[in-house]
Scaffold this motif. Structure first.
Motif, PDB file in Angstrom:
ATOM      1  N   GLU A   1       7.390  -4.026   2.940  1.00  0.00           N
ATOM      2  CA  GLU A   1       6.790  -3.873   1.613  1.00  0.00           C
ATOM      3  C   GLU A   1       7.139  -5.088   0.761  1.00  0.00           C
ATOM      4  O   GLU A   1       8.252  -5.605   0.816  1.00  0.00           O
ATOM      5  N   GLY A   2       6.161  -5.532  -0.027  1.00  0.00           N
ATOM      6  CA  GLY A   2       6.391  -6.671  -0.895  1.00  0.00           C
ATOM      7  C   GLY A   2       5.195  -6.909  -1.795  1.00  0.00           C
ATOM      8  O   GLY A   2       4.224  -6.134  -1.793  1.00  0.00           O
ATOM      9  N   GLU A   3       5.235  -7.968  -2.518  1.00  0.00           N
ATOM     10  CA  GLU A   3       4.151  -8.307  -3.428  1.00  0.00           C
ATOM     11  C   GLU A   3       3.076  -9.084  -2.667  1.00  0.00           C
ATOM     12  O   GLU A   3       3.371 -10.042  -1.937  1.00  0.00           O
ATOM     13  N   VAL A   4       1.834  -8.684  -2.855  1.00  0.00           N
ATOM     14  CA  VAL A   4       0.692  -9.361  -2.229  1.00  0.00           C
ATOM     15  C   VAL A   4      -0.092 -10.040  -3.338  1.00  0.00           C
ATOM     16  O   VAL A   4      -0.676  -9.372  -4.202  1.00  0.00           O
TER      17      VAL A   4
ATOM     18  N   THR B   1       0.807  -1.217   0.000  1.00  0.00           N
ATOM     19  CA  THR B   1       0.000   0.000   0.000  1.00  0.00           C
ATOM     20  C   THR B   1       0.840   1.267   0.000  1.00  0.00           C
ATOM     21  O   THR B   1       0.269   2.374   0.041  1.00  0.00           O
ATOM     22  N   ALA B   2       2.143   1.139  -0.035  1.00  0.00           N
ATOM     23  CA  ALA B   2       3.052   2.294   0.030  1.00  0.00           C
ATOM     24  C   ALA B   2       2.836   3.103   1.304  1.00  0.00           C
ATOM     25  O   ALA B   2       3.068   4.316   1.336  1.00  0.00           O
ATOM     26  N   GLY B   3       2.373   2.451   2.346  1.00  0.00           N
ATOM     27  CA  GLY B   3       2.168   3.130   3.621  1.00  0.00           C
ATOM     28  C   GLY B   3       0.945   4.014   3.659  1.00  0.00           C
ATOM     29  O   GLY B   3       0.759   4.766   4.637  1.00  0.00           O
TER      30      GLY B   3
ATOM     31  N   ALA C   1      -5.656   0.773  -2.290  1.00  0.00           N
ATOM     32  CA  ALA C   1      -5.154   1.607  -1.197  1.00  0.00           C
ATOM     33  C   ALA C   1      -3.942   2.415  -1.642  1.00  0.00           C
ATOM     34  O   ALA C   1      -3.802   3.601  -1.293  1.00  0.00           O
ATOM     35  N   ARG C   2      -3.060   1.788  -2.417  1.00  0.00           N
ATOM     36  CA  ARG C   2      -1.876   2.499  -2.897  1.00  0.00           C
ATOM     37  C   ARG C   2      -2.269   3.661  -3.799  1.00  0.00           C
ATOM     38  O   ARG C   2      -1.595   4.701  -3.824  1.00  0.00           O
ATOM     39  N   ALA C   3      -3.382   3.525  -4.524  1.00  0.00           N
ATOM     40  CA  ALA C   3      -3.853   4.602  -5.395  1.00  0.00           C
ATOM     41  C   ALA C   3      -4.622   5.678  -4.639  1.00  0.00           C
ATOM     42  O   ALA C   3      -5.079   6.662  -5.242  1.00  0.00           O
ATOM     43  N   GLY C   4      -4.777   5.526  -3.348  1.00  0.00           N
ATOM     44  CA  GLY C   4      -5.476   6.525  -2.533  1.00  0.00           C
ATOM     45  C   GLY C   4      -6.983   6.447  -2.593  1.00  0.00           C
ATOM     46  O   GLY C   4      -7.677   7.402  -2.198  1.00  0.00           O
ATOM     47  N   LEU C   5      -7.537   5.301  -3.055  1.00  0.00           N
ATOM     48  CA  LEU C   5      -8.991   5.170  -3.167  1.00  0.00           C
ATOM     49  C   LEU C   5      -9.650   4.700  -1.885  1.00  0.00           C
ATOM     50  O   LEU C   5     -10.881   4.641  -1.810  1.00  0.00           O
ATOM     51  N   LEU C   6      -8.875   4.362  -0.879  1.00  0.00           N
ATOM     52  CA  LEU C   6      -9.443   3.886   0.392  1.00  0.00           C
ATOM     53  C   LEU C   6      -9.089   4.826   1.532  1.00  0.00           C
ATOM     54  O   LEU C   6      -8.923   4.393   2.683  1.00  0.00           O
TER      55      LEU C   6
ATOM     56  N   TRP D   1     -25.591   7.437   3.418  1.00  0.00           N
ATOM     57  CA  TRP D   1     -24.535   7.522   4.418  1.00  0.00           C
ATOM     58  C   TRP D   1     -23.268   6.889   3.843  1.00  0.00           C
ATOM     59  O   TRP D   1     -23.304   5.762   3.346  1.00  0.00           O
ATOM     60  N   THR D   2     -22.155   7.589   3.932  1.00  0.00           N
ATOM     61  CA  THR D   2     -20.858   7.046   3.540  1.00  0.00           C
ATOM     62  C   THR D   2     -20.128   6.651   4.814  1.00  0.00           C
ATOM     63  O   THR D   2     -19.668   7.514   5.578  1.00  0.00           O
ATOM     64  N   LEU D   3     -20.061   5.365   5.059  1.00  0.00           N
ATOM     65  CA  LEU D   3     -19.544   4.849   6.336  1.00  0.00           C
ATOM     66  C   LEU D   3     -18.068   4.497   6.192  1.00  0.00           C
ATOM     67  O   LEU D   3     -17.685   3.729   5.302  1.00  0.00           O
ATOM     68  N   THR D   4     -17.249   5.039   7.060  1.00  0.00           N
ATOM     69  CA  THR D   4     -15.814   4.752   7.073  1.00  0.00           C
ATOM     70  C   THR D   4     -15.348   4.615   8.510  1.00  0.00           C
ATOM     71  O   THR D   4     -15.925   5.218   9.417  1.00  0.00           O
ATOM     72  N   GLY D   5     -14.318   3.831   8.689  1.00  0.00           N
ATOM     73  CA  GLY D   5     -13.729   3.660  10.011  1.00  0.00           C
ATOM     74  C   GLY D   5     -12.506   4.534  10.199  1.00  0.00           C
ATOM     75  O   GLY D   5     -12.089   5.265   9.287  1.00  0.00           O
ATOM     76  N   PRO D   6     -11.892   4.478  11.385  1.00  0.00           N
ATOM     77  CA  PRO D   6     -10.675   5.274  11.634  1.00  0.00           C
ATOM     78  C   PRO D   6      -9.523   4.807  10.744  1.00  0.00           C
ATOM     79  O   PRO D   6      -9.384   3.620  10.436  1.00  0.00           O
ATOM     80  N   HIS D   7      -8.701   5.741  10.334  1.00  0.00           N
ATOM     81  CA  HIS D   7      -7.553   5.408   9.496  1.00  0.00           C
ATOM     82  C   HIS D   7      -6.559   4.508  10.239  1.00  0.00           C
ATOM     83  O   HIS D   7      -6.376   4.627  11.452  1.00  0.00           O
ATOM     84  N   TRP D   8      -5.918   3.640   9.500  1.00  0.00           N
ATOM     85  CA  TRP D   8      -4.844   2.807  10.035  1.00  0.00           C
ATOM     86  C   TRP D   8      -3.890   2.467   8.899  1.00  0.00           C
ATOM     87  O   TRP D   8      -4.235   2.579   7.725  1.00  0.00           O
ATOM     88  N   THR D   9      -2.673   2.065   9.258  1.00  0.00           N
ATOM     89  CA  THR D   9      -1.663   1.666   8.272  1.00  0.00           C
ATOM     90  C   THR D   9      -1.131   0.286   8.646  1.00  0.00           C
ATOM     91  O   THR D   9      -1.263  -0.159   9.801  1.00  0.00           O
ATOM     92  N   HIS D  10      -0.528  -0.379   7.694  1.00  0.00           N
ATOM     93  CA  HIS D  10       0.026  -1.706   7.953  1.00  0.00           C
ATOM     94  C   HIS D  10       1.176  -1.679   8.956  1.00  0.00           C
ATOM     95  O   HIS D  10       1.262  -2.583   9.817  1.00  0.00           O
ATOM     96  N   PRO D  11       2.075  -0.712   8.923  1.00  0.00           N
ATOM     97  CA  PRO D  11       3.093  -0.667   9.983  1.00  0.00           C
ATOM     98  C   PRO D  11       2.484  -0.518  11.376  1.00  0.00           C
ATOM     99  O   PRO D  11       2.979  -1.118  12.336  1.00  0.00           O
TER     100      PRO D  11
END
Length: 443
Positions: free
Chosen positions: A399-402, A347-349, A413-418, A377-387
């Motif tokens: 970082e690696g291939e998933v 996700t590039a962080g 997520a890497r494209a900023g859509l999430l 309603w646009t429902l979203t949760g609190p932001h979080w990152t993989h680290p």
């Protein structure tokens, strides 16, 4: 004696002329009702007389017969707006009476002679006016007690959304149905509903009734691919929680969803809550088509655009040396499995806006029980990152291939859509939604 008879005759003739006066002239005299008394126009303060003044109140009612008013003083009084010589012309600086005042429910319908002919009527009215100070005093005491009532109102407004939704549902009545009740989201939503309404008001609509044992509510067959079963399942249902189909083919999913909407219309459903998805172009086509079909159906609706589930991003256990290689899958709880050594992400962080499945199910139940419709309603949760998640789990992150479908989600997520953030989920729940750390600990 003769002069007295002549005076009485002239008085009777004058009154007869007044009763035969044109209607426009009779209406020119304004008489208002304030409290229990009819008060003539000139005896009222200016702020009460003005129908458009800033302090005007809606207690003024025109008397149907302006010739003689119940609150008028005796004819000899100079303060009376009418006397035996005829009606006094209305003051030019006062606006004309609104025409709808004469039709007020406070207007009297009996004849003037029935009301004002006897002196006893006037004396009883005087006693009523004499008692008005006590009435005003009681009104003042009521107003004095109102601050305490207003002080208690914030606590009422501070009640939880679940309490407000439950009371609204009690007022509305009718059956509440949940589709996909044997699925993960639909099952949690049904559980949340059972905590708030009686079980005999709930209906579980499922594709395979044999799998719906132990739900504790009525179970009905409803297959998205068989519209006839949906019409039967929705019979008598007042409000419907429409959980979207797990079908991945957009064309087939759209067809299934339109069948659900058509069956709801045919069954007379009065309210519909749809679990949609975030407006992400690669994935939301079928959901947006369903939203359009619901809006065109005429059913009062609520749309919940859900994000991805937080649980889907939790790392699954890996097999230990004692277990067969490759026997474990992400999210599996195979005996002998252990936590992964590291968390791989692509996700590039970038942060993610996922939400706990239990929070989304509770929000759907509250939306079904609520009274607000016509909102998306646009429902979203609190932001979080993989680290951050790796630190919570006590493992490394790199970082690696998933591979597989999760690789596509990481690409989004890497494209900023999430990264979209809204307060809608917290507003529906009446509390902050669960964080990714809390979801991982609860697992």
């Amino acid at each position: 004696m003769r002069d007295s008879r002549q005076g009485s005759g002239r008085l009777a003739e004058r009154r007869q002329r007044e009763r035969q006066a044109p209607e426009s002239r009779r209406r020119s005299e304004r008489r208002w009702r304030v409290g229990a008394a009819w008060v003539s126009d000139r005896r009222l303060p200016r702020w009460i007389r003005s129908p458009y003044g800033g302090n005007s109140v809606d207690v003024r009612v025109r008397h149907p017969d302006p010739v003689r008013m119940v609150s008028d003083p005796p004819p000899s009084s100079p303060s009376s707006p009418t006397d035996d010589a005829g009606p006094v012309a209305p003051r030019s600086d006062q606006p004309s009476s609104p025409p709808d005042r004469a039709a007020s429910p406070f207007s009297r319908t009996s004849s003037p002679s029935d009301r004002f002919s006897s002196a006893s009527d006037r004396s009883s009215l005087a006693s009523d006016r004499a008692s008005s100070p006590s009435h005003r005093a009681s009104s003042a005491s009521d107003r004095a007690s109102s601050p305490s009532h207003r002080a208690s109102s914030p606590s009422h407004r501070a009640s939880s959304p679940s309490d407000r939704a439950s009371s609204a549902s009690d007022r509305a009545g009718g059956l509440l149905a949940v589709t996909g009740a044997t699925g993960q989201l639909g099952g949690l939503a049904l559980t949340a509903l059972r905590e708030r309404v009686p079980a005999d008001r709930l209906v579980a609509v499922v594709r395979e009734p044999r799998r719906a044992t132990g739900l504790g509510v009525a179970v009905r067959l409803g297959d998205y691919d068989r519209p006839d079963t949906l019409r039967t399942a929705f019979a008598g249902v007042s409000r419907l929680l429409f959980v979207s189909s797990p079908e991945l083919d957009p064309a087939r999913r759209t067809e299934q969803h339109r069948a659900v909407v058509a069956a709801a219309v045919a069954a007379g459903v009065q309210g519909l809550v749809y679990t949609s998805f975030l407006d992400i172009p690669p994935l939301s086509g079928a959901h947006l088509a369903t939203e359009d079909a619901i809006a065109a159906s005429g059913i009062p609706f609520t749309v919940l655009r859900n994000p991805f589930y937080s649980e889907a991003f939790l790392p699954g256990p890996v097999p230990s040396a004692a277990s067969a290689p490759g026997a474990s899958t992400p999210g599996d709880s195979t005996p002998g499995a252990s936590a992964p050594a590291s968390l791989v992400y692509a996700t590039a962080g970038r942060p993610l806006n996922t939400a706990a499945r239990s929070d989304l199910a509770e929000a759907a139940a509250l939306a079904l029980l609520g009274t607000q419709t016509g909102r998306t309603w646009t429902l979203t949760g609190p932001h979080w990152t993989h680290p951050d998640l790796a630190a919570e789990l006590g493992i490394d992150a790199r970082e690696g291939e998933v591979p597989g479908p999760m690789g596509m989600l990481h690409g989004l997520a890497r494209a900023g859509l999430l990264t979209t953030q809204t307060p809608d989920l917290a507003e529906l729940l009446g509390r902050p939604p669960l964080t990714m750390a809390e979801v991982s600990r609860s697992r």
